[in-house]
Design an enzyme around this catalytic site. Structure first.
Site, PDB file in Angstrom:
ATOM      1  N   LYS A  48      41.098  17.533  57.318  1.00  0.00           N
ATOM      2  CA  LYS A  48      41.974  17.330  58.477  1.00  0.00           C
ATOM      3  C   LYS A  48      43.402  17.694  58.096  1.00  0.00           C
ATOM      4  CE  LYS A  48      43.632  13.896  61.749  1.00  0.00           C
ATOM      5  NZ  LYS A  48      43.426  12.588  62.383  1.00  0.00           N
ATOM      6  N   LYS A 103      39.134  20.074  61.066  1.00  0.00           N
ATOM      7  CA  LYS A 103      39.975  19.857  62.237  1.00  0.00           C
ATOM      8  C   LYS A 103      41.402  20.270  61.948  1.00  0.00           C
ATOM      9  CE  LYS A 103      41.750  15.965  64.733  1.00  0.00           C
ATOM     10  NZ  LYS A 103      42.117  14.619  64.606  1.00  0.00           N
TER      11      LYS A 103
HETATM   12  C1  PBG Z   1      43.669   9.827  64.940  1.00  0.00           C
HETATM   13  C2  PBG Z   1      43.283  11.136  65.515  1.00  0.00           C
HETATM   14  C3  PBG Z   1      44.075  12.193  65.967  1.00  0.00           C
HETATM   15  C4  PBG Z   1      43.210  13.106  66.549  1.00  0.00           C
HETATM   16  C5  PBG Z   1      41.923  12.625  66.395  1.00  0.00           C
HETATM   17  N1  PBG Z   1      41.985  11.413  65.738  1.00  0.00           N
HETATM   18  C6  PBG Z   1      45.563  12.362  65.985  1.00  0.00           C
HETATM   19  C7  PBG Z   1      46.281  12.547  64.737  1.00  0.00           C
HETATM   20  O1  PBG Z   1      45.752  12.533  63.633  1.00  0.00           O
HETATM   21  O2  PBG Z   1      47.505  12.643  64.847  1.00  0.00           O
HETATM   22  C8  PBG Z   1      43.608  14.374  67.229  1.00  0.00           C
HETATM   23  C9  PBG Z   1      42.664  14.859  68.278  1.00  0.00           C
HETATM   24  C10 PBG Z   1      43.224  15.911  69.169  1.00  0.00           C
HETATM   25  O3  PBG Z   1      44.357  16.403  68.994  1.00  0.00           O
HETATM   26  O4  PBG Z   1      42.511  16.291  70.106  1.00  0.00           O
HETATM   27  N2  PBG Z   1      44.237   9.895  63.689  1.00  0.00           N
END
Ligand code: PBG
Length: 327
Positions: free
Chosen positions: A194, A247
């Site tokens: 991520k 992601k």
């Molecule tokens: C929680 C999380 C996030 C997303 C999924 N889980 C936001 C982040 O990490 O700032 C993003 C999902 C999206 O942008 O569609 N940490």
């Protein structure tokens, strides 16, 4: 002219093109991200994500049934609590928003598969993904809270948990906690690869979870790095992750392929809020063909090596598959 090989032979009509198609898609690979909030009788459109809403629990089952009817078999639940505090207590509260949503959903639409996002950023007053020590997130203290959150989700009916916080060691901590409580068969899908990404912008508006100070770069990955992503994926598999997620999806398809080649668990890719917002905005301007773009984006994710696709376009894709426009 001596030309034995003519690739165009296999593109002559739709019949032959479909016969030799390399990437086959199925609705069972789709996961739809869904936001739930406190209150009643409301669904609120997310301004930067036209067509996506936050749902109160009384009208949630309606949406879930619609998804089930469309053939989208699983959802990823995100909670938006009414109250936030320093330690994100809403994340692991017995009557937290996700816990309540799960009980309701399991009772009213039991056939869907319920996955929960396990993180603290929607629940902390400072918007970071864990508890703070000074200006930084305290990794090891956060692990205990993430484990409690995951356990409370499973106790409320979650079929799978998906930690997205990027703390070191969270998969092992959650696995041990679930196992000790007897939930040895509940899978963990780790948001392992991520990146710290501007593509999450609209989500943070949706979940009101932008960090109050600083950024997430001390825990989410630097987007210049690729080998580091493999390290994260391998560590999480060792810790017991059943599925590894990459992601965002669109700008990180190289990572989908690499992770697919390097680890032997299923790979998921998440087409995040910013990807949705970009396509939607251009489509609303009449500048692109939205349906075809959505199909190409989906195919690229599977072609890169993912078996699972999280997307705000899940329902549309299910329809396109039914109509034979992709698949
Ligand atoms: C929680 C999380 C996030 C997303 C999924 N889980 C936001 C982040 O990490 O700032 C993003 C999902 C999206 O942008 O569609 N940490």
């Amino acid at each position: 002219m001596d030309m034995r090989m003519r690739p165009r032979r296999l593109r002559g009509n739709e019949m032959i093109r479909k016969m030799v198609r390399e990437t086959r898609m199925d609705k069972s690979s789709l996961i739809y991200p869904l936001f739930v909030m406190e209150g009643s009788g409301r669904k609120e459109e997310i301004p930067s994500m036209p067509g996506q809403y936050r749902y109160t629990l009384d009208i949630l089952p309606e949406k879930l049934s619609e998804l089930a009817d469309a053939g989208v078999g699983s959802v990823m639940l995100f909670g938006i609590p009414d109250h936030k505090d320093e330690v994100g207590s809403g994340a692991y509260a017995e009557d937290g928003i996700v816990q309540k949503a799960l009980r309701k959903a399991k009772e009213e639409v039991p056939d869907l598969y319920y996955i929960t996002d396990v993180c603290m950023c929607e629940y902390t007053s400072h918007g970071h993904c864990g508890v703070l020590c000074g200006q930084d997130v305290d990794n090891d203290r956060t692990l205990e809270l993430l484990s409690r959150t995951a356990l409370s989700h499973v106790q409320a009916g979650a079929d799978m948990v998906a930690p997205s916080d990027m703390m070191d060691g969270r998969v092992l901590a959650i696995r041990e906690t679930l196992d000790q409580a007897g939930y040895t068969n509940t899978p963990i899908m780790s948001y392992a690869v991520k990146y710290a990404s501007a593509f999450y912008g609209p989500f943070r508006e949706a979940a009101d979870s932008a960090p109050a100070f600083g950024d997430r770069k001390t825990y989410q990955m630097d987007f210049h790095n690729s080998r580091e992503g493999i390290k994260e994926a391998m560590l999480d598999v060792e810790e017991g992750a059943d599925i590894i997620m990459v992601k965002p999806a669109m700008s990180f398809l190289d990572m989908v392929t690499k992770v697919h080649d390097m680890v032997d668990v299923p790979v998921a890719a998440y087409s995040v809020s910013g990807e949705y917002a970009m396509v939607k905005a251009a489509a609303m301007k009449g500048w692109i063909d939205e349906d075809r773009i959505v199909c190409e984006m989906a195919a690229s994710v599977f072609r890169a090596g993912a078996q699972i696709y999280l997307t705000y376009y899940a329902e549309e894709l299910a329809r396109f598959m039914d109509e034979g426009r992709i698949g």
